[in-house]
Scaffold this motif. Structure first.
Motif, PDB file in Angstrom:
ATOM      1  N   UNK A  31       0.820 -10.323  -5.870  1.00 22.64           N
ATOM      2  CA  UNK A  31       0.073  -9.498  -4.911  1.00 22.64           C
ATOM      3  C   UNK A  31      -1.138  -8.880  -5.577  1.00 22.64           C
ATOM      4  N   UNK A  32      -0.987  -8.385  -6.828  1.00 22.58           N
ATOM      5  CA  UNK A  32      -2.106  -7.788  -7.532  1.00 22.58           C
ATOM      6  C   UNK A  32      -3.225  -8.800  -7.776  1.00 22.58           C
ATOM      7  N   UNK A  70      -4.710   0.031  -2.620  1.00 20.15           N
ATOM      8  CA  UNK A  70      -3.872   1.167  -3.004  1.00 20.15           C
ATOM      9  C   UNK A  70      -2.634   1.254  -2.134  1.00 20.15           C
ATOM     10  N   UNK A  71      -2.781   0.998  -0.855  1.00 20.02           N
ATOM     11  CA  UNK A  71      -1.625   1.077   0.045  1.00 20.02           C
ATOM     12  C   UNK A  71      -0.563   0.039  -0.284  1.00 20.02           C
ATOM     13  N   UNK A 131       5.577  -0.680  -5.021  1.00 18.52           N
ATOM     14  CA  UNK A 131       6.263   0.119  -6.046  1.00 18.52           C
ATOM     15  C   UNK A 131       7.456   0.848  -5.455  1.00 18.52           C
ATOM     16  N   UNK A 132       7.270   1.400  -4.248  1.00 18.45           N
ATOM     17  CA  UNK A 132       8.402   2.099  -3.633  1.00 18.45           C
ATOM     18  C   UNK A 132       9.564   1.145  -3.369  1.00 18.45           C
ATOM     19  N   UNK A 167     -12.770  -0.440   2.445  1.00 15.06           N
ATOM     20  CA  UNK A 167     -11.561  -0.844   3.178  1.00 15.06           C
ATOM     21  C   UNK A 167     -10.632  -1.676   2.284  1.00 15.06           C
ATOM     22  N   UNK A 168     -11.183  -2.560   1.481  1.00 12.02           N
ATOM     23  CA  UNK A 168     -10.360  -3.384   0.578  1.00 12.02           C
ATOM     24  C   UNK A 168      -9.687  -2.529  -0.487  1.00 12.02           C
TER      25      UNK A 168
END
Length: 596
Positions: A133-134, A9-10, A16-17, A3-4
């Motif tokens: 965030x990363x 990835x989401x 990025x978008x 789940x993490x």
């Protein structure tokens, strides 16, 4: 765990978008702005570095501006006439056109560079957010439930820091808005009298019309000071950008009116005039007027530069106990004035301060014995030994005397006070001298209060009080001598490193201005401020015929300003009319009895 990873990835895909869309949007807006706005161009030599310029065929150049742009109009008209007549333009016309095109492209490039820098800042900010965030996601996926809780805690800490920064920014925005609301921008405030009014200055592209004239004494002038020149340039650039931005054109006109009327591209040649004033506790207000799309239409922009809250820049202790002052006095004859000077020196420097050395540089042999006797009497009466008497067998030169006195000191680096024999100073001034001079960092150029002729101030010589009672700072007793740079406090090392005085200057005046300009051209801080403890005592001034024309003119101007105030000189000039009026008034009050 799965789940993490999916969450990571989401989030990465979403960030990025969003970043790509923002970068694409910024580039599109920049391209649209470059395509729709005319290249920067200005015919103003003063603000050409900051303002957009109109093209040589811009229609607005056909009119005449309010006190500006006359040269540009004439040049444009000459080119237009040459083109209409069909004659080949001269080499000079091509050179002027090429120069203007080159300046136009340079300014256009600088505008693009500024936009690129803004885009880079926005991209860097987004990159920092993405990096945060990363890192939070890495911490969240670094272990089992306990690690996930720790990662969540650290992510919460990052969010807390972000929220704290946003809160500080919001507080600053609220403070700036409160400054705007307190200033007289949209409405006036009640004032107690006409003396509480903060006046405006008016300005065009090339001139500023001012009430506080400063050292130049000019009621109108080009903005000489770099800060004022750049401030006006920034204001005009911001105003033109606001006028030419599509969103700024959504004013009181309806959408139907906008569709029927063509949008005008505003340039610096459309600027009519502006007014500005500064409320020192709130900010600076600018009101700018531009010519509109018709002869009777104008556009007015109101800009406000709010002052931020006070910030502590320095907090230090200054111990002046071990800072002696070497007072250097050049002298030629004038022994009576020197005796009065030594009376004040004895009281202030010997009895009150006690950290002073006196250097007297005497020119010639005449009255030398009287000067020596005065110094010896002072030494004997108040036990003062810290003095040096130097003699130069040559014509008097103030710069030469001060230069010799400064270089004669052999006791290491010392604070120098260049003084004249007709100067009166207090013990507080000596401390001000120590506090405002620092070796290798700053020099002190005090503005002294120059006394008017006491005979004119008090009506006659019999009513003139003692010197100590004459030293009152009022507009009828004297003036701030802001054009004089002879009295200065500086360390000997700075004086030697700057090159000292220009000893080729003979006689009266000029040498102090040359030294002052040397310091202005250096990296030292020049402290220029009025000093309430430094006075120039009035004395009759003689301007020698052998002085060069420029020195003689300076001497005569100083003589006129030293005599009396404007009002007192006016009373002297019109004294015959005043006496006639008083006689008539006396006759009307006491008419002669009629004879029977």
């Amino acid at each position: 765990m799965l789940h993490a990873a999916m969450l990571r990835r989401g989030l990465l895909a979403w960030v990025c978008r969003v970043g790509g869309v923002l970068v694409l949007l910024c580039c599109s807006l920049s391209l649209l702005y470059v395509m729709t706005c005319s290249p920067p161009h200005s015919d103003d030599p003063l603000l050409s570095h900051a303002l957009p310029r109109a093209g040589p065929n811009h229609p607005s150049l056909g009119g005449t501006g309010p006190g500006i742009g006359a040269g540009a109009v004439g040049t444009g008209g000459a080119r237009a006439g040459a083109a209409q007549s069909g004659g080949p333009p001269g080499v000079q016309s091509y050179q002027v056109l090429l120069q203007e095109r080159e300046e136009q492209h340079h300014l256009h490039i600088s505008s693009l560079k500024k936009q690129i820098a803004q885009l880079k800042e926005a991209l860097q900010e987004r990159s920092q957010q993405l990096k945060g965030v990363q890192e939070s996601l890495k911490r969240a996926t670094g272990g089992p439930a306990g690690g996930q809780e720790a990662g969540a805690g650290s992510q919460g800490g990052g969010l807390g820091d972000s929220q704290g920064a946003r809160s500080q920014q919001a507080d600053l925005q609220d403070f700036l808005r409160s400054q705007l609301s307190k200033a007289e921008v949209t409405a006036g405030t009640r004032l107690p009298s006409e003396y509480a009014v903060v006046p405006f200055e008016s300005f065009t592209l090339q001139r500023v019309y001012q009430l506080e004239m400063g050292l130049t004494r000019h009621p109108e002038e080009k903005p000489v000071r770099k800060d004022k020149r750049e401030a006006l340039g920034e204001v005009l650039e911001t105003a033109l950008h606001s006028l030419n931005t599509p969103s700024s054109q959504q004013d009181s006109r309806s959408a139907a009116e906008q569709n029927t009327q063509t949008s005008k591209v505003y340039t610096s040649s459309d600027f009519v005039e502006g007014i500005t004033r500064t409320e020192k506790d709130k900010g600076t207000l600018y009101e700018l007027t531009f010519r509109g799309e018709s002869s009777h239409e104008f556009r007015r922009l109101v800009l406000f530069r709010p002052f931020g809250p006070l910030m502590k820049a320095k907090n230090e202790r200054v111990n002046t106990a071990n800072i002696p002052i070497n007072i250097i006095v050049p002298l030629s004859r004038r022994t009576d004035k020197f005796k009065h000077f030594m009376q004040n020196f004895r009281e202030v420097c010997v009895r009150q301060d006690g950290r002073v050395h006196l250097t007297v540089v005497y020119f010639g042999n005449e009255q030398m014995s009287e000067v020596r006797s005065t110094l010896e009497n002072t030494s004997r009466e108040v036990h003062f030994k810290n003095f040096t008497l130097l003699q130069l067998d040559e014509d008097f030169s103030r710069g030469r005397g001060l230069d010799v006195g400064a270089r004669a000191w052999k006791g290491g680096n010392v604070l120098l006070f260049f003084c004249d024999v007709d100067i009166y100073f207090t013990a507080d001034f000596l401390n001000t001298c120590r506090l405002n001079a620092q070796p290798g960092k700053k020099v002190f150029y005090p503005v002294l209060f120059s006394q008017y002729n006491p005979t004119l101030i008090y009506g006659s010589q019999e009513h003139v009080p003692p010197v100590e009672q004459q030293l009152v700072i009022k507009k009828d007793t004297g003036f701030w001598r802001d054009f004089g740079f002879g009295m200065t406090c500086q360390y000997r090392s700075d004086f030697i490193n700057i090159g000292g005085f220009d000893i080729d200057i003979k006689g009266w005046g000029g040498e102090d201005v040359h030294l002052y300009r040397k310091y202005l051209h250096s990296n030292l801080l020049v402290v220029r401020a009025p000093s309430r403890g430094l006075f120039h005592l009035w004395h009759e001034k003689h301007c020698a015929d052998e002085l060069p024309p420029d020195q003689y003119r300076m001497c005569m101007q100083s003589k006129a300003m030293n005599e009396a105030s404007h009002g007192q000189l006016g009373m002297l000039f019109f004294r015959h009319e005043i006496e006639t009026h008083l006689r008539k008034q006396k006759q009307q009050q006491n008419p002669n009895p009629k004879k029977s």
